[in-house]
Each structure stands twice: as structure tokens, then as C-alpha cells.
Design a protein around this motif. Structure first.
Motif, short mmCIF file in Angstrom:
data_model
loop_
_atom_site.label_atom_id
_atom_site.label_comp_id
_atom_site.label_asym_id
_atom_site.label_seq_id
_atom_site.Cartn_x
_atom_site.Cartn_y
_atom_site.Cartn_z
N THR A 1 0.86 -1.18 0.00
CA THR A 1 0.00 0.00 0.00
C THR A 1 0.89 1.22 0.00
OG1 THR A 1 -1.82 -1.09 1.16
CG2 THR A 1 -1.73 1.30 1.29
N ASN B 1 -9.45 2.59 1.52
CA ASN B 1 -8.35 3.29 2.17
C ASN B 1 -8.81 4.68 2.58
OD1 ASN B 1 -5.83 5.16 2.18
ND2 ASN B 1 -5.00 3.09 2.30
N SER C 1 -3.22 -3.65 -1.90
CA SER C 1 -4.08 -2.65 -2.51
C SER C 1 -4.73 -3.22 -3.77
CB SER C 1 -3.29 -1.38 -2.87
OG SER C 1 -2.71 -0.81 -1.72
N ARG D 1 -4.41 -3.61 5.75
CA ARG D 1 -3.96 -2.57 4.81
C ARG D 1 -2.73 -3.02 4.02
NH1 ARG D 1 -8.16 0.51 4.79
NH2 ARG D 1 -8.81 1.42 6.77
N ASN E 1 -8.20 -1.89 0.34
CA ASN E 1 -7.09 -2.59 0.97
C ASN E 1 -7.56 -3.95 1.48
OD1 ASN E 1 -5.90 0.48 2.40
ND2 ASN E 1 -5.06 -0.60 0.65
N GLY F 1 1.91 4.26 3.96
CA GLY F 1 1.20 3.03 3.65
C GLY F 1 1.78 1.84 4.40
#
Length: 423
Positions: free
Chosen positions: A323, A366, A345, A342, A379, A332
Motif C-alpha cells: 500500500t 483506504n 491494494s 492494509r 485494501n 502506507g
């Protein structure tokens, strides 16, 4: 007895506080909720690929839809007539399926172009408008009406009127076009979104209708969705709403000097139609639509035996193993360290719909990247195996607006896409 030196006690205290803080942090840290598609969505993905679909698509599961129709029929029984809410099911083949399954010809429409389509394509329908329309919308309907299609608005259409002023506008239009109109009066039974409140207004409207040869009083509509949203006292609110309805019906019968119980006396909606199982009520028909496809706004205890029948299927365009956020290097990774959901992506074909991620479980938007109608960013954790060109599924929060955004509806039945229903 030896004593612990003060410094050692301080170290023990700090160590205990640190351990406690770490323990609390571990408890607050999100767990990994990532998953792969369930068998249901694996089969749905396979059906979409087999049909060679490649863009965001609204899918209806026909079997679930039919089960929901059966549930609705079982709850309403023979106590009330059933009127299908067209705005929640904005497709002629979808309406036909529901009308056939529920054994009804009654529709409630909310949009003049949709009304015109129904008059052309479903000439047997009995239509009650679900909201008061600008008088120009009524004029446009009559101008576009194909008189050879069999739909006769003098018998099959009721215009909903909320005020004496609007009623006079419709009276002028009826005289101008020399068309007979059936008038259903909207009552305010507690929602406070318009409709007749004052007895004097109701008497004025009934008297005007009675004196005008081109107008006929056809009944009442009292919409009460506020009942389902109250945190407590739902049945008391129902009874209060129905008392208002009953009082207005009694006043109308006294004013006109005749029994009105056989007219169209409409109430209910998807969140409230089940509140009329027991007892005596002034209305004789119930309206509902959304509960048959059950978007997430209708996840109510009273609708527990209705199941979601509609999903947005959208291709994954990009599947990234990290991410990364523009202009914020490292953020990220920090987000992924704190929240394992997370870690990856996924960018979708289209987005920003009134919908929530449904499958695979564990997908979340996100919060930093922002929304996009072109490519939305979701995510997921490292458990997710989504790849580019796989299907992601979202569940609409509502149907009436969302269903209109995708073109033809893909009809899923027993492992295959079996039809496409135009909106």
C-alpha cells in the motif's frame, strides 16, 4: 528482610507499565480479517467469466429474489393487497417477475418517464403514483401516451396529490386536456414530509374533487417509514400513525356521505410492511419493493428472513502487494504494520457507488487515498488472493439509484447468467 532499592522498584513499575501498554496496544490493534471468496461468490465469479462480462455489472440472484417474494407473500397473506414499489425495482422484466410471483398487477411509480414505460410495456398494470408530481410531469405523460397500447389512465392510474394548490393545478390540466383523472390524497401520518395534516385542507380537496366532473377521489396513501427508525416505541408509533389515517378516512366518509373502504387505501413500505400482521387497520393494501432485493440499508431484524439478492460485480484492474500513498512515503507501510488489513491494494473498475464491499471479506476502503468513480482503492490483508481481472463484489446500500448505473442487469440462476434485464 532485605528491601528492594528505590531504583529497582522504579524499574519494576516502569516495566509493568510498559508491558501493560504493549498489552493494551495488542488488544486495540486490528486483527487480520482477510479471506478468499466463499463458495457462493466463487460460483458467481465463474458465471460472470463464462458469460464473458468485463465491466461493472449489477447482478440479481433470481432464486433468492423468488424466495424473498415468497416470504413477502407469506407475511401479507390475504389480509392486504400488495403493490410493488417500482422505484426500488427499476426494470420492466424485474417488475414482471415480481408481479407474476406475487400475483399482483398493482404498481407504485415515482418518475414520469418510468410511468410512461410502464403504460407502454405493462398495459395491464394498476398504477398509483408514489409522490406528488409537478403538473407539467402529468402533462408530459399524457402527451407521450400511446392510446393504442391498451393502458387506460382513466381506470388504471391514480395521481397522488398533497395540497389544495396542487389539486387545482391538476384540475386545470384535466380541463385543458379534457381527460378524466383519479386523485389519491397523500396523508401525513407522522413522517412530516408533506401530505395533508389539517382537516380543513382535506375537506377543501374532497369538495373540489366531488364538484369537478373530470376528477374522481380514489383513496389515500399514508407512508410511515419513520416507525422502523425509532429506537423504541415502534408499535405505539404505528398505532398513532394509523389513528391519524383512520380519523382522516372517517372525515372523508362523513364529507362525501358514503363508504370509502373499497377505494385504494395504501400504507407500508419495506421497513414497515411486517408491522401489520395482527390487528385492525384502516388501509387495505401494502407497498414494498426494496425488501425483495434487500440492499444493506434494509438489514433490519424484522426483515431477517429476506436475503440479499443483488450485488455489484466489478473487475479488479490492479492488485498490488503493498500500500503506497502519493506524497506520503512510508505511510502506507506504517498503516499496514498497525493494521494487517492494509497490506495489499486493489483498484477496481469504477467505484464510489452507494455500496459496501461484500466479498472477499476483509476489504476496506483506504481512508487516506480518497474515493474515485474511475478506480476506487480497496485494501486487504496478505490472506487475500485477488488478482487483476478477478471479480470483487459489493452490496448496494439501496436499489433505486444504484440499479440505474450499470446498464442491463445480469440475472444469475443456479450457477449461470441466464438473462439480461434492461433497466
Amino acid at each position: 528482610m532485605s528491601k528492594t532499592p528505590p531504583l529497582s522498584r522504579r524499574k519494576l513499575l516502569l516495566g509493568g507499565l510498559t508491558a501493560g501498554a504493549l498489552g493494551a496496544t495488542a488488544l486495540l490493534r486490528p486483527g487480520d480479517s482477510g479471506a478468499t471468496h466463499s463458495n457462493y461468490f466463487e460460483h458467481l465469479s465463474a458465471a460472470l467469466k463464462k458469460a464473458q462480462l468485463s465491466k461493472p455489472t449489477l447482478v440479481i440472484d433470481k432464486t433468492v429474489l423468488e424466495d424473498n417474494i415468497a416470504s413477502l407473500r407469506s407475511h401479507i397473506g390475504n389480509r392486504f393487497d400488495y403493490r410493488v414499489v417500482g422505484k426500488s425495482l427499476p426494470s420492466i422484466p424485474l417488475l414482471e417477475t415480481v408481479m407474476q410471483g406475487a400475483n399482483t398487477q398493482r404498481l407504485m411509480m415515482f418518475h414520469q418517464p418510468f410511468l410512461s414505460q410502464v403504460a407502454k410495456r405493462l398495459p395491464q398494470a394498476d398504477v398509483l403514483m408514489g409522490k406528488p408530481m409537478p403538473v407539467d410531469a402529468a402533462a408530459n405523460f399524457y402527451r407521450s401516451l400511446a392510446t393504442d397500447k391498451g393502458f387506460d389512465p382513466r381506470r388504471q392510474l391514480q395521481w397522488l396529490i398533497d395540497t389544495p394548490a396542487r389539486l387545482r393545478q391538476y384540475q386545470m390540466l384535466a380541463r385543458q386536456l379534457q381527460v378524466a383523472m383519479r386523485i389519491n390524497i397523500e396523508l401525513d401520518v407522522g413522517l412530516h414530509r408533506g401530505g395533508v395534516q389539517a382537516d380543513a385542507d382535506l375537506v377543501t380537496m374532497l369538495t373540489l374533487i366531488e364538484a369537478e366532473p373530470l376528477l374522481t377521489f380514489s383513496g389515500f396513501m399514508g407512508y410511515e417509514p419513520h416507525i422502523a427508525k425509532l429506537p423504541f416505541g415502534k408499535l405505539a408509533a404505528r398505532d398513532q400513525a394509523m389513528q391519524i389515517y383512520s380519523d382522516k378516512l372517517t372525515l372523508a366518509q362523513q364529507t362525501l356521505g358514503r363508504d370509502l373502504s373499497q377505494l385504494t387505501l395504501n400504507a407500508g413500505g419495506s421497513p414497515t410492511y411486517r408491522y401489520y400482521k395482527d390487528g385492525q387497520f384502516p388501509h387495505n393494501e401494502l407497498a414494498a419493493g426494496s425488501c425483495l432485493v434487500k440492499p444493506s440499508d434494509f438489514d433490519l431484524p424484522i426483515l431477517a428472513d429476506h436475503r440479499p439478492a443483488a450485488f455489484i460485480a466489478t473487475p479488479v484492474l490492479k492488485a498490488l502487494n503493498t500500500t503506497e500513498l502519493p506524497g506520503l512515503p512510508g505511510l502506507g507501510k506504517l498503516m499496514a504494520l498497525w493494521n494487517p488489513n492494509r497490506a495489499k491494494s486493489f483498484f477496481t473498475y469504477g467505484g464510489y457507488w452507494k455500496a459496501k464491499a461484500e466479498s472477499p471479506e476483509g476489504l476496506t476502503l483506504n481512508p487516506i487515498f480518497g474515493r474515485s468513480t474511475n478506480q476506487d482503492m480497496y485494501n486487504g490483508s496478505n490472506r487475500m488472493t485477488l488478482q487483476a481481472d478477478d471479480w470483487m463484489f459489493l452490496r448496494p446500500t439501496q436499489s433505486e439509484f444504484v440499479f440505474l448505473q450499470f446498464g442491463d442487469i445480469a440475472v444469475y440462476d443456479q450457477g449461470n447468467i441466464v438473462d439480461f434485464w434492461p433497466i
